[in-house]
Write an enzyme that holds these catalytic residues in place. Structure first.
Site, PDB file in Angstrom:
ATOM      1  NE  ARG A 109     -19.690  30.317  11.995  1.00  0.00           N
ATOM      2  CZ  ARG A 109     -20.369  29.265  12.460  1.00  0.00           C
ATOM      3  NH1 ARG A 109     -19.722  28.208  12.918  1.00  0.00           N
ATOM      4  NH2 ARG A 109     -21.687  29.280  12.461  1.00  0.00           N
ATOM      5  CE1 TYR A 144       5.004  35.615  19.733  1.00  0.00           C
ATOM      6  CE2 TYR A 144       3.071  34.224  19.446  1.00  0.00           C
ATOM      7  CZ  TYR A 144       3.639  35.481  19.594  1.00  0.00           C
ATOM      8  OH  TYR A 144       2.837  36.591  19.605  1.00  0.00           O
ATOM      9  CG  ASP A 201       6.136  27.952  15.101  1.00  0.00           C
ATOM     10  OD1 ASP A 201       6.392  28.409  13.968  1.00  0.00           O
ATOM     11  OD2 ASP A 201       5.559  28.612  15.987  1.00  0.00           O
ATOM     12  CE  LYS A 225       5.089  37.077  13.672  1.00  0.00           C
ATOM     13  NZ  LYS A 225       3.844  36.421  14.094  1.00  0.00           N
TER      14      LYS A 225
END
Length: 394
Positions: free
Chosen positions: A81, A135, A200, A225
């Protein structure tokens, strides 16, 4: 030492000593610079969740150092983690492509954005200035205040006036999802003053623009993406300076938004073909945009000045009929895959945005978003023209 557990700091040594390389070369080699020295060709996958340490005092000191600064621990990994060698390879490569000092990967793009908001809120800077459209889920996260943030929506010209003493972030997306509206990043960065600008860059990728070169301190990607590129991996990443990267690692450790090692491997593999995929799909998209603009069933076409593989277009008729009419193109959310996808933003990706605000940002009810893949342009045009209900004519 197992190659998968090799220290990622070796990558930094290579980065600082090597001569500058072209983007296409970096895409293939970044994050892999140490492999030949280990007798390897393909990057290994380290699936360990924990790592042995027989010196608990030294281990405690390393954990304390990480807690204080978020800097990557020297030596072997500590716990899955906190970080992972396979994921670190992807982070190194993405930072090289974006031209930043570091990068921190997360389980999704939304997890990455959430970590940025939490990092700013932790310093008492909860106010965000943002430009629509974003988005849809990014818009929703900011508007709903789910992480305790408060947002002021404005246009690029109003950013400076919207800043407050408690503003911790300015967020833009360019080209924007789904309208493909473009923003002058250098002008926006100037308007931000000392407030960090987050851009972004999911649609453009570092192949078409590198926001850090224009003043953005943070560069966000939904790695799902184009970075992955094959529709088979979820991930998010923030490219930034090393100081902010340390804060993001601390948030990631505390909240558990770590990217899975297999996803890190697939994303690193995706980067190696990113320039080729983006340029090939962009050439096809530009031709499709030209043909769509001349089609009698299309009211308006939006295609970015900087190019890219995304097209937005509005229909004269029912856009849902176009979605139902495609056969080769896949009607689905997401984008950036090797196959072409089409979707109706007002119904899906931007459904969570208030209808009036959605339309005010240019997301009309007749808008369709097309993510162009690697198929032949004639096959794609035949499918599109058939779905639009007109003869297949160039």
């Amino acid at each position: 030492m197992d190659s998968a557990a090799a220290s990622t700091h070796a990558y930094d040594a290579v980065r600082h000593s090597a001569a500058p390389r072209a983007l296409a070369t970096e895409a293939v080699h970044a994050g892999r610079d140490d492999l030949a020295r280990q007798g390897l060709h393909a990057p290994p996958i380290d699936l360990s969740t924990t790592y042995p340490s027989y010196d608990s005092r030294a281990e405690a000191a390393r954990v304390d150092a990480f807690a204080a600064t978020g800097a990557e621990p020297q030596g072997p990994p500590v716990y899955g983690r906190l970080g992972n060698p396979t994921v670190a390879r992807f982070e190194t490569a993405l930072a090289r492509l974006e031209g930043t000092g570091g990068a921190v990967a997360f389980a999704s793009g939304m997890a990455a954005l959430s970590a940025v908001l939490l990092a700013r809120a932790a310093t008492g800077l909860r106010h965000v200035v943002a430009v629509r459209p974003l988005y849809g889920c990014s818009d929703h996260l900011l508007t709903a205040g789910l992480l305790g943030s408060e947002v002021t929506w404005t246009d690029p010209a109003g950013i400076a006036d919207a800043l407050r003493p408690d503003t911790g972030l300015v967020m833009v997306e360019t080209p924007a999802n789904p309208t493909l509206a473009e923003i002058d990043l250098r002008a926006v960065a100037h308007a931000c003053g000392s407030v960090p600008l987050l851009a972004d860059n999911t649609f453009a990728t570092p192949v078409l623009q590198r926001p850090a070169e224009h003043g953005a301190r943070l560069v966000l990607h939904s790695a799902t993406k184009y970075l992955g590129g094959h529709g088979d991996v979820l991930g998010g990443v923030v490219a930034c300076d090393e100081e902010f990267a340390g804060r993001l690692r601390q948030i990631r450790f505390a909240t558990g938004g770590i990217l899975h090692p297999l996803a890190g491997y697939l994303l690193l593999r995706g980067l190696s073909t990113l320039p080729v995929r983006v340029r090939a799909a962009s050439a096809t998209a530009a031709e499709l945009a030209r043909r769509l603009a001349a089609h009698p069933g299309v009211a308006r076409v939006r295609y970015p000045r900087l190019g890219g593989a995304m097209i937005a277009f509005e229909t004269h008729g029912d856009p849902h009929a176009v979605i139902a009419g495609v056969r080769l193109i896949t009607p689905a959310v997401s984008l950036g895959s090797v196959d072409t996808l089409i979707q109706h933003p007002a119904s899906i990706s931007h459904r969570v945005v208030d209808a009036e605000e959605r339309r005010g940002a240019g997301v009309s009810d007749r808008l369709l978003r097309l993510s162009v893949g690697l198929e032949d342009v004639e096959d794609l045009w035949g499918d599109l023209a058939g779905a639009l209900g007109a003869p297949v004519a160039v």
